[in-house]
Design an enzyme around this catalytic site. Structure first.
Site, PDB file in Angstrom:
ATOM      1  N   ARG A 279     -79.190-110.459  21.387  1.00  0.00           N
ATOM      2  CA  ARG A 279     -80.608-110.311  21.085  1.00  0.00           C
ATOM      3  C   ARG A 279     -80.965-108.830  21.211  1.00  0.00           C
ATOM      4  O   ARG A 279     -80.270-108.069  21.867  1.00  0.00           O
ATOM      5  CB  ARG A 279     -81.468-111.162  22.026  1.00  0.00           C
TER       6      ARG A 279
ATOM      7  N   ARG B  43     -90.637-105.216  21.992  1.00  0.00           N
ATOM      8  CA  ARG B  43     -91.784-105.290  22.898  1.00  0.00           C
ATOM      9  C   ARG B  43     -93.046-104.923  22.109  1.00  0.00           C
ATOM     10  O   ARG B  43     -93.175-103.801  21.636  1.00  0.00           O
ATOM     11  CB  ARG B  43     -91.558-104.309  24.046  1.00  0.00           C
TER      12      ARG B  43
ATOM     13  N   ARG C 272     -63.801 -98.891  27.229  1.00  0.00           N
ATOM     14  CA  ARG C 272     -64.285 -97.671  26.611  1.00  0.00           C
ATOM     15  C   ARG C 272     -64.458 -96.661  27.734  1.00  0.00           C
ATOM     16  O   ARG C 272     -64.852 -97.008  28.846  1.00  0.00           O
ATOM     17  CB  ARG C 272     -65.630 -97.892  25.912  1.00  0.00           C
TER      18      ARG C 272
ATOM     19  N   ARG D 213     -75.869 -89.149  24.108  1.00  0.00           N
ATOM     20  CA  ARG D 213     -77.124 -88.783  24.762  1.00  0.00           C
ATOM     21  C   ARG D 213     -76.970 -87.506  25.568  1.00  0.00           C
ATOM     22  O   ARG D 213     -75.850 -87.072  25.867  1.00  0.00           O
ATOM     23  CB  ARG D 213     -77.627 -89.913  25.669  1.00  0.00           C
TER      24      ARG D 213
ATOM     25  N   GLU E 226     -72.951 -86.673  26.722  1.00  0.00           N
ATOM     26  CA  GLU E 226     -72.074 -87.820  26.976  1.00  0.00           C
ATOM     27  C   GLU E 226     -71.346 -88.214  25.697  1.00  0.00           C
ATOM     28  O   GLU E 226     -71.981 -88.555  24.699  1.00  0.00           O
ATOM     29  CB  GLU E 226     -72.946 -88.989  27.451  1.00  0.00           C
TER      30      GLU E 226
ATOM     31  N   TYR F  65     -69.036-105.826  33.381  1.00  0.00           N
ATOM     32  CA  TYR F  65     -70.022-104.772  33.533  1.00  0.00           C
ATOM     33  C   TYR F  65     -71.046-105.213  34.579  1.00  0.00           C
ATOM     34  O   TYR F  65     -71.601-106.299  34.503  1.00  0.00           O
ATOM     35  CB  TYR F  65     -70.730-104.481  32.208  1.00  0.00           C
TER      36      TYR F  65
ATOM     37  N   ASP G 226     -74.564-103.951  36.777  1.00  0.00           N
ATOM     38  CA  ASP G 226     -75.583-102.993  37.185  1.00  0.00           C
ATOM     39  C   ASP G 226     -75.433-102.785  38.689  1.00  0.00           C
ATOM     40  O   ASP G 226     -74.831-103.617  39.379  1.00  0.00           O
ATOM     41  CB  ASP G 226     -76.983-103.528  36.862  1.00  0.00           C
TER      42      ASP G 226
END
Length: 367
Positions: free
Chosen positions: A172, A176, A249, A280, A300, A348, A350
């Site tokens: 998805r 917003r 990666r 970025r 990066e 992954y 957080d």
């Protein structure tokens, strides 16, 4: 006779939290790390009074109040809110995709106008069964958002054409329909006052930490030091790659000190066109509202991982999933080794999830 109750391999967030809780419970703990500093990927380097996120931007965010209270018990957090910008050619857009973005794209002002524009573009494409990431993204947001803000960035990040990537990578895309540039929906977010070293150093306070020690260079001798090994490194490396290498990666960072006080006016600016080689630019002082006369920026560059590079993002496709499952079956049979963290679990995480996982795992074993 073992010298320690726990040998913790890796001093990142998982290892540091695990070590702290063991130490607090009266256990003898030794932490080792192959790097010359502790803290894993959240480590900050001090440059001219600026805390430089050496391994990429880390912004703590969570809805979990107990986890927020836990990290704040070691160091106070500031009120930094992540509001990145995106540059496409000579155009500037707000992220995440919100009413500011839609106004910048189409000059629309109401949610109804924005929805209508997206619906019109999606309908014109007539993609009913997306076969790849490109088709999946187009079917969710239409042509303009995809071409300007997703395609180039994604292809750089993964090193492949979007039409060659599986559709499931983008399940998805949050749209917003409010004028809100806050990237995260989480209630709590911020950066440790004084940088992440304040957090990891306090977690490891009073604990023996040996740096520049590669577990695999003296595996038997190190394992013999403790009753239990807590391993936070690469799971496939632990088993000497017997089922093959898991894929990642990687990232390459290009740090630059500039004798100006403000380079880009924002902590995170993404570059979304394919022709710009980096994804970025981070300007570190803005994470802590710094007023220093100079600044430090980091470009990066995503790259293909190979042995010797730092593994950052696991490639959780079917092939790697099957390889990981074989390693996981071996890991589950271990009686004196605990595996934890993003590398050992090949997922992954957080930061708040790493802390939660470490707390859950250590409490389970201390019982």
């Amino acid at each position: 006779m073992n010298d320690f109750d726990f040998l913790i391999v890796g001093s990142g967030l998982f290892g540091a939290v695990f070590a702290h809780e063991c130490h607090k419970a009266g256990k003898k703990v030794l932490v080792i790390d192959r790097r010359q500093h502790s803290g894993g990927n959240v480590y900050c380097e001090h440059v001219n009074g600026i805390n430089v996120h050496k391994y990429g931007a880390h912004i703590f965010h969570t809805n979990d109040k107990p986890i927020w209270d836990y990290v704040n018990s070691f160091v106070g957090f500031n009120n930094y809110v992540n509001s990145p910008l995106a540059v496409y050619k000579d155009e500037l857009y707000n992220l995440p995709f919100n009413m500011n973005t839609f106004h910048q794209l189409w000059k629309v002002r109401t949610p109804q106008e924005a929805r209508a524009k997206i619906t019109e573009q999606v309908a014109a494409l007539q993609i009913n069964d997306p076969q790849n990431l490109e088709e999946q993204a187009l079917s969710l947001v239409g042509t303009d958002i995809y071409e300007k803000l997703i395609k180039g960035y994604t292809e750089k990040q993964w090193g492949r054409k979007a039409s060659e990537l599986p559709a499931f990578i983008i399940k998805r895309l949050p749209l917003r329909f409010t004028y809100n540039n806050n990237y995260f929906n989480d209630r709590y977010q911020g950066i440790p006052v004084g940088g992440y070293n304040q957090l990891t150093d306090r977690l490891l306070e009073g604990i023996e930490v040996r740096l520049g020690i590669d577990f695999f260079s003296a595996r038997e001798a190190l394992t013999a030091l403790a009753k239990t090994v807590v391993f936070t490194g690469q799971l496939d490396e632990f088993y000497n790659y017997r089922f093959g290498m898991l894929q990642y990666r990687s990232l390459r960072f290009e740090h630059e000190q500039l004798e100006i006080d403000n380079y880009q006016g924002n902590a995170v600016v993404n570059y979304t066109e394919r022709e710009v080689p980096f994804t970025r630019i981070i300007e570190h002082k803005h994470f802590e509202f710094g007023q220093q006369p100079s600044t430090v920026i980091t470009r990066e560059y995503p790259e293909e991982w190979k042995k010797g590079l730092e593994p950052y993002y696991p490639i959780n496709d079917d092939i790697n999933g099957k390889i990981y499952k074989q390693y996981k079956e071996l890991a589950d049979q271990e009686t004196n080794v605990i595996f934890g963290g993003r590398l050992a679990e090949y997922r992954y995480y957080d930061m708040h999830q790493v802390v939660a996982s470490a707390l859950h795992t250590v409490r389970l074993h201390l019982k």
